[in-house]
Design a protein around this motif. Structure first.
Motif, short mmCIF file in Angstrom:
data_model
loop_
_atom_site.label_atom_id
_atom_site.label_comp_id
_atom_site.label_asym_id
_atom_site.label_seq_id
_atom_site.Cartn_x
_atom_site.Cartn_y
_atom_site.Cartn_z
N PHE A 15 25.89 45.56 7.49
CA PHE A 15 25.76 44.12 7.75
C PHE A 15 25.70 43.29 6.47
O PHE A 15 26.35 42.23 6.39
N PRO A 16 24.97 43.70 5.43
CA PRO A 16 25.05 42.94 4.17
C PRO A 16 26.46 42.94 3.58
O PRO A 16 26.87 41.94 2.97
N ALA A 17 27.20 44.03 3.76
CA ALA A 17 28.58 44.07 3.26
C ALA A 17 29.45 43.07 3.99
O ALA A 17 30.32 42.41 3.41
N ILE A 18 29.24 42.92 5.30
CA ILE A 18 30.00 41.92 6.07
C ILE A 18 29.70 40.52 5.55
O ILE A 18 30.63 39.71 5.32
N ILE A 19 28.43 40.21 5.34
CA ILE A 19 28.05 38.90 4.81
C ILE A 19 28.68 38.67 3.44
O ILE A 19 29.23 37.60 3.15
N TYR A 20 28.64 39.68 2.60
CA TYR A 20 29.17 39.57 1.23
C TYR A 20 30.67 39.24 1.25
O TYR A 20 31.12 38.29 0.59
N HIS A 21 31.44 39.98 2.00
CA HIS A 21 32.89 39.78 2.00
C HIS A 21 33.29 38.47 2.67
O HIS A 21 34.20 37.77 2.20
N VAL A 22 32.63 38.11 3.77
CA VAL A 22 32.97 36.86 4.46
C VAL A 22 32.55 35.66 3.61
O VAL A 22 33.27 34.66 3.54
N ALA A 23 31.41 35.75 2.95
CA ALA A 23 30.99 34.65 2.06
C ALA A 23 32.00 34.47 0.93
O ALA A 23 32.36 33.33 0.59
#
Length: 564
Positions: A366-374
Motif C-alpha cells: 500500500f505505501p508503494a501504491i501511494i508512492y507511485h501514484v503521487a
C-alpha cells in the motif's frame, strides 16, 4: 507426437545431425556407447559427448558447436533448431568466511540489496551468476547459490518438476519451528507434500466463506485510517503512512477472517498492541535477513550474526496465539472438521498466513501504491479519479466487485506497482536434478541440489520484455499491447496468468491482493480528488518514507456509498 532421436557423433568433427525415428533412442559413438535419460525431448542428455537437448534444441558443452535438424516421423515436416553455447556460470563465492562476510557487508551496508545484485550483474556481464545469498555465516548456514535476474532464467523457480521448494521460503535459512508452535508452515512446504495441499485448501475455503465480508471490512478499516490521517493533517502534521498502514491492514485481515476486532476489550484482546506484536515476532524470527532501521553497526551485531532465539518473543507470540485460539473459533472449526487438521496446527498456520504472508506483504504494497501514484502527478490522479467515479456511479451500488472490475486503469496501475515494487522480492529453490537453464543470451548447467535464487526487482525490469522498464507507466497493462504483457508479470511463486491451486506454489491470496489493491485506490479516489506526499520519499528505505502532506477532499457532494 513422440520424437525419438538417433544420433551419431564423429569424434573428429564438432558437428552432428539428428533425425527422428520411432520407438527408441539410439546413440552411437565409434569409441564407446553410453546410456542416457529420456523424459521427453527436454531431458535427453549425454555428459560423455557434451550434448544436451533443451526445449527441442541441441546445446553444446563449452568449446563445442553443434548443428542439429529435427524431422517429424509422422508428418515429415522440417524445422530448424538454433545453436547455443553452454556457458560456465560466472561469479565467485570468495574465500571461506571472508567471501560471505564481504558479501554480507555489501548487501546490508556498503551497497544495499539492489546495488549488491546490480554491481555483480554488471561485473560479470550476465544475469546469471554465482553469489552468496543472505543470511550469511558465521551464525547462519552457507548460502552459496546461483542468482537468476532475467525473466527467462527466473521461470525455472516456478517449475516444481525441476526444482523443489521444501524449506525454501527464505533460502537456505529456515527459522526455528519454535516460532510457529513446533509446526512447519504452508510457505515452507513443497507442493508435493500432502500437508501443502490440505493447508492451501484450508486457505481457499476461508477466503471463500468470508468473501462477502471483504469489501465491507476493508472499507470500514480504510475510513477509520483516513479519518485519523485527516485529523493529523488538519493539525499541520505530516502523516507517516507506513505506520498508519500497519493498524489498517491488521484490522482488515483479522476482522474479515477471525470476525473480531483485535482491539476489542476481552480477556484475550490484543488491545492496540497488534501491529507491534506481529512486527516484533516477525523481526526476531527473520532477523538474519531483516533491515530494522537501527544503526548499521547495531544491526550487524544484533541481527545478522546468529539466529535470534524464540524466548525473546515467547510472551508476545503467546498473546497472539491466545487471541486466535480464543476468537478464531469458526476458522479453526473449518480447518478441523472439513480438512482434518489438528486445531493447534491450524491455529499456528492461520497466524502465519495472516501475519507474515498477508499482513507483511500488504503493509509494503500500500505505501508503494501511494508512492507511485503521487509521483504520477495531477494528470494520473485526475484520470484515476474520473474512472473510479464513473464506474461506481454506473453500477448504482457504489464500490462493488463489479464496479472495481470495470476500472482498467485502476487495475493496470496496481499491476504496474506490483511489477516495480513487489512485496515478496526474493524467490528460492533447489534443483531436483542436473538441468540446464537459459537466460536471453546463454545456457547454463545447474547441478542437482544447487541453490537458485531470483530477485523480482530485476526480473520484473527485464529490458528484453518491457519497454522503458525502470519507469512507472500506469497504463502499461491496458489495451491489446498491455494484454500481451500480462503473462510476463511475475508474482513471487508464479506468473500472473497462472491461477493459484492447492497443488502449486502460486500465492494463495493472489486474486485477493489484486482485488483489495484496486479497492484501495478506488476508495482513495472516491474520498479525495488528489493528495500529496513529502519529499524526499522512498519505498526502498526501511521503514519506507511515505508521509502525507495534504489530502484534497472530493469535490462531489457526498461520498459514494459502500454496500454492506
Amino acid at each position: 507426437m513422440e520424437l525419438i532421436l538417433a544420433t551419431t557423433l564423429n569424434p573428429f568433427s564438432t558437428e552432428t545431425r539428428c533425425t527422428a525415428t520411432k520407438l527408441k533412442i539410439c546413440r552411437s559413438r565409434p569409441t564407446a556407447a553410453a546410456t542416457s535419460c529420456w523424459q521427453g525431448l527436454n531431458a535427453f542428455s549425454s555428459s560423455k559427448t557434451g550434448l544436451w537437448v533443451l526445449s527441442g534444441r541441441w546445446i553444446a558443452a563449452p568449446g563445442c558447436v553443434i548443428k542439429c535438424s529435427v524431422f517429424s516421423s509422422e508428418s515429415s515436416s522440417f524445422s530448424t533448431s538454433q545453436s547455443a553455447s553452454l556457458r560456465e556460470i560466472p561469479g565467485s563465492y570468495g574465500l571461506p568466511v571472508f567471501g560471505p562476510l564481504k558479501d554480507r557487508l555489501d548487501f546490508f551496508w556498503f551497497q544495499g540489496e539492489n546495488q549488491f545484485y546490480k554491481a555483480r550483474m554488471d561485473k560479470y556481464e550476465s544475469t546469471v551468476f554465482r553469489v552468496n545469498f543472505p543470511p550469511f555465516p558465521p551464525g547462519f548456514p552457507y548460502s552459496r547459490g546461483v542468482a537468476l535476474l532475467d525473466q527467462k532464467s527466473y521461470g525455472v523457480l516456478y517449475d516444481t518438476s525441476k526444482v523443489q521448494k521444501e524449506d525454501m521460503f527464505t533460502g537456505s535459512f529456515a527459522p526455528s519451528k519454535d516460532f510457529t508452535g513446533g509446526y512447519r508452515m504452508l510457505a515452507a512446504l513443497d507442493p508435493s507434500h500432502e500437508k501443502h495441499t490440505i493447508l492451501k485448501s484450508m486457505l481457499f475455503e476461508l477466503l471463500k466463506v468470508n468473501r462477502t465480508r471483504t469489501i465491507f471490512e476493508f472499507s470500514k478499516a480504510f475510513a477509520e485510517t483516513f479519518d485519523a490521517v485527516e485529523r493529523q493533517i488538519s493539525q499541520g502534521k505530516q502523516v507517516d503512512f507506513y505506520s498508519s498502514t500497519q493498524k489498517f491492514v491488521l484490522d482488515f485481515l483479522i476482522r474479515t477472517i477471525v470476525h473480531r476486532d483485535p482491539a476489542k476489550p476481552g480477556h484475550a484482546s490484543l488491545a492496540n498492541d497488534g501491529p507491534s506484536l506481529f512486527q516484533t515476532w516477525i523481526g526476531v524470527q527473520y532477523g538474519g535477513i531483516a533491515q530494522s532501521g537501527l544503526p548499521h553497526i547495531v544491526e550487524e551485531f544484533a541481527l545478522h550474526n546468529f539466529p535470534l532465539p524464540f524466548f525473546l518473543v515467547k510472551g508476545m507470540y503467546g498473546r497472539i496465539y491466545k487471541f486466535f485460539r480464543t476468537y478464531a473459533t469458526e476458522a479453526i472449526a473449518v480447518a478441523s472438521s472439513k480438512f482434518g487438521l489438528d486445531r493447534e496446527e491450524a491455529t499456528h498456520n492461520l497466524i502465519f498466513i495472516l501475519g507474515v504472508n498477508a499482513w507483511l506483504g500488504l503493509i509494503r504494497l500500500f505505501p508503494a501504491i501511494i508512492y507511485h501514484v503521487a509521483n504520477g502527478g495531477s494528470e494520473l490522479q485526475g484520470r484515476l479519479r474520473a474512472e473510479v467515479r464513473s464506474s461506481a456511479s454506473s453500477t448504482r451500488a457504489g464500490l462493488t466487485a463489479e464496479a472495481i472490475a470495470s476500472m482498467p486503469l485502476i487495475r493496470s496501475t496496481v499491476l504496474e506497482v506490483l511489477r516495480l515494487s513487489a512485496p515478496a522480492k526474493y524467490q528460492y529453490a533447489r534443483a531436483k536434478t542436473d538441468l540446464i537453464i537459459e537466460s536471453h543470451d546463454a545456457a547454463y548447467m545447474i547441478k542437482k541440489g544447487e541453490l537458485l535464487g531470483g530477485c523480482l526487482h530485476f526480473a520484473s525490469r527485464d529490458p528484453a520484455v518491457f519497454d522503458d522498464p525502470e519507469t512507472f507507466v500506469a497504463d502499461r497493462f491496458m489495451g491489446e499491447k498491455g494484454k500481451k504483457l500480462l503473462p510476463n508479470l511475475l508474482w513471487s511463486n508464479g506468473y500472473n496468468h497462472q491461477p493459484a491451486t492447492a497443488v502449486n506454489k502460486q500465492c494463495g491470496g493472489k486474486d485477493l491482493v489484486e482485488h483489495i489493491s484496486c479497492l484501495f485506490l478506488a476508495e482513495l479516489f472516491t474520498r479525495y480528488d488528489s493528495f500529496q506526499i513529502a519529499e524526499p520519499a522512498s519505498i526502498y528505505s526501511y521503514p519506507p518514507r511515505i508521509k502525507f502532506t495534504s489530502m484534497q477532499k472530493a469535490s462531489s457532494p457526498s461520498r459514494i456509498p459502500v454496500p454492506v
